[in-house]
Design a protein around this motif. Sequence first.
Motif, mmCIF file in Angstrom:
data_model
loop_
_atom_site.group_PDB
_atom_site.id
_atom_site.type_symbol
_atom_site.label_atom_id
_atom_site.label_comp_id
_atom_site.label_asym_id
_atom_site.label_seq_id
_atom_site.Cartn_x
_atom_site.Cartn_y
_atom_site.Cartn_z
ATOM 1 N N PHE A 113 62.824 -5.081 -15.154
ATOM 2 C CA PHE A 113 63.496 -5.803 -16.231
ATOM 3 C C PHE A 113 63.119 -7.278 -16.347
ATOM 4 C CE2 PHE A 113 66.449 -2.348 -15.018
ATOM 5 C CZ PHE A 113 66.362 -1.609 -16.191
ATOM 6 N N ALA A 114 62.651 -7.862 -15.252
ATOM 7 C CA ALA A 114 62.277 -9.290 -15.266
ATOM 8 C C ALA A 114 61.096 -9.496 -14.319
ATOM 9 C CB ALA A 114 63.467 -10.154 -14.874
ATOM 10 N N PRO A 115 59.948 -8.877 -14.633
ATOM 11 C CA PRO A 115 58.810 -8.964 -13.728
ATOM 12 C C PRO A 115 58.399 -10.408 -13.456
ATOM 13 C CG PRO A 115 58.175 -7.975 -15.840
ATOM 14 C CD PRO A 115 59.658 -8.160 -15.854
ATOM 15 N N GLY A 116 57.998 -10.634 -12.218
ATOM 16 C CA GLY A 116 57.551 -11.965 -11.827
ATOM 17 C C GLY A 116 58.630 -12.818 -11.192
ATOM 18 N N VAL B 227 73.640 -8.871 -14.556
ATOM 19 C CA VAL B 227 73.947 -7.833 -15.535
ATOM 20 C C VAL B 227 73.244 -8.254 -16.821
ATOM 21 C CG1 VAL B 227 75.753 -6.684 -16.864
ATOM 22 C CG2 VAL B 227 76.166 -7.289 -14.469
ATOM 23 N N GLY B 228 72.372 -7.406 -17.301
ATOM 24 C CA GLY B 228 71.560 -7.779 -18.455
ATOM 25 C C GLY B 228 70.319 -8.552 -18.037
ATOM 26 N N LEU B 229 69.872 -8.300 -16.830
ATOM 27 C CA LEU B 229 68.712 -8.984 -16.265
ATOM 28 C C LEU B 229 67.502 -8.841 -17.180
ATOM 29 C CD1 LEU B 229 67.496 -10.353 -13.674
ATOM 30 C CD2 LEU B 229 66.943 -8.057 -12.900
ATOM 31 N N SER B 230 66.938 -9.972 -17.577
ATOM 32 C CA SER B 230 65.690 -9.969 -18.343
ATOM 33 C C SER B 230 65.108 -11.376 -18.349
ATOM 34 C CB SER B 230 65.905 -9.480 -19.777
ATOM 35 O OG SER B 230 66.299 -10.525 -20.626
ATOM 36 N N ARG B 231 63.821 -11.440 -18.563
ATOM 37 C CA ARG B 231 63.155 -12.742 -18.641
ATOM 38 C C ARG B 231 63.651 -13.519 -19.863
ATOM 39 N NH1 ARG B 231 59.210 -13.934 -15.212
ATOM 40 N NH2 ARG B 231 58.383 -15.468 -16.657
ATOM 41 N N LYS B 232 64.106 -12.825 -20.903
ATOM 42 C CA LYS B 232 64.601 -13.502 -22.112
ATOM 43 C C LYS B 232 65.854 -14.311 -21.831
ATOM 44 C CE LYS B 232 63.451 -9.570 -24.655
ATOM 45 N NZ LYS B 232 63.894 -8.507 -25.495
ATOM 46 N N GLU B 233 66.625 -13.901 -20.831
ATOM 47 C CA GLU B 233 67.890 -14.563 -20.514
ATOM 48 C C GLU B 233 67.757 -15.666 -19.471
ATOM 49 O OE1 GLU B 233 70.676 -13.943 -22.194
ATOM 50 O OE2 GLU B 233 69.535 -12.480 -23.365
ATOM 51 N N MET B 234 66.570 -15.859 -18.911
ATOM 52 C CA MET B 234 66.436 -16.847 -17.846
ATOM 53 C C MET B 234 66.449 -18.269 -18.402
ATOM 54 S SD MET B 234 62.545 -16.444 -16.516
ATOM 55 C CE MET B 234 61.194 -17.258 -17.343
ATOM 56 N N LYS B 235 66.963 -19.174 -17.563
ATOM 57 C CA LYS B 235 67.052 -20.593 -17.912
ATOM 58 C C LYS B 235 66.449 -21.419 -16.785
ATOM 59 C CE LYS B 235 71.490 -19.775 -20.057
ATOM 60 N NZ LYS B 235 72.884 -19.769 -19.703
ATOM 61 N N PHE B 236 65.685 -22.434 -17.156
ATOM 62 C CA PHE B 236 65.111 -23.333 -16.164
ATOM 63 C C PHE B 236 66.236 -24.058 -15.429
ATOM 64 C CE2 PHE B 236 63.854 -27.611 -14.941
ATOM 65 C CZ PHE B 236 62.760 -27.351 -14.127
ATOM 66 N N VAL B 237 66.100 -24.181 -14.098
ATOM 67 C CA VAL B 237 67.082 -24.894 -13.279
ATOM 68 C C VAL B 237 66.456 -26.096 -12.582
ATOM 69 C CG1 VAL B 237 68.635 -24.721 -11.287
ATOM 70 C CG2 VAL B 237 68.485 -22.829 -12.913
ATOM 71 N N ALA B 238 65.319 -25.892 -11.925
ATOM 72 C CA ALA B 238 64.715 -26.982 -11.153
ATOM 73 C C ALA B 238 63.246 -26.684 -10.872
ATOM 74 C CB ALA B 238 65.465 -27.166 -9.831
ATOM 75 N N SER B 239 62.508 -27.741 -10.593
ATOM 76 C CA SER B 239 61.084 -27.607 -10.262
ATOM 77 C C SER B 239 60.857 -27.337 -8.783
ATOM 78 C CB SER B 239 60.324 -28.871 -10.654
ATOM 79 O OG SER B 239 60.388 -29.052 -12.045
ATOM 80 N N THR B 240 61.791 -27.790 -7.937
ATOM 81 C CA THR B 240 61.657 -27.631 -6.494
ATOM 82 C C THR B 240 62.979 -27.141 -5.904
ATOM 83 O OG1 THR B 240 62.393 -29.857 -5.932
ATOM 84 C CG2 THR B 240 60.024 -29.574 -6.394
#
Length: 142
Positions: free
Chosen positions: A82-85, A115-128
């Motif tokens: 559902f969220a490769p990578g 729940v609803g895992l997908s790359r479309k739902e991801m949000k940037f949090v931090a670089s390190t």
Amino acid sequence: MRNELDDLLPEVKMRPPYPVEEIDELFADFVDEVGDIPHKDYLAFMRRHNGGDGPVGHDGYVTIWPLEEVISGTEEAGTPEFAPGLLLFAGDGGNEAFAFDRHDPSWPIVSVPLVGLSRKEMKFVASTFSEFIKRLAADEVQ
């Protein structure tokens, strides 16, 4: 030995480190499995504590998974499908997981719903990893 990241997580119950005689082999196996992780601060933290969980900031909570659960937890969540990578490594104690995005060469840290895992739902949090901990402690992660 405590450091700046430990000081930002005073209420987080840290797990004990791996035995000295096992740690190098375990970390080598982990890197062989997931790739050459650019977050050396994460690896150093995991050598000291192998994760932990507890309150962070004013209203937050974090569970940093033990190294031996990172790969299995990522697979069990259905991430490859559902969220490769994404390589899940922590959670907020609820529905939100934190992951390294291995599709980007710098492996930024993102949040993603379990729940609803997908790359479309991801949000940037931090670089390190260090920035991730600092943002958690400052209540800057939603």
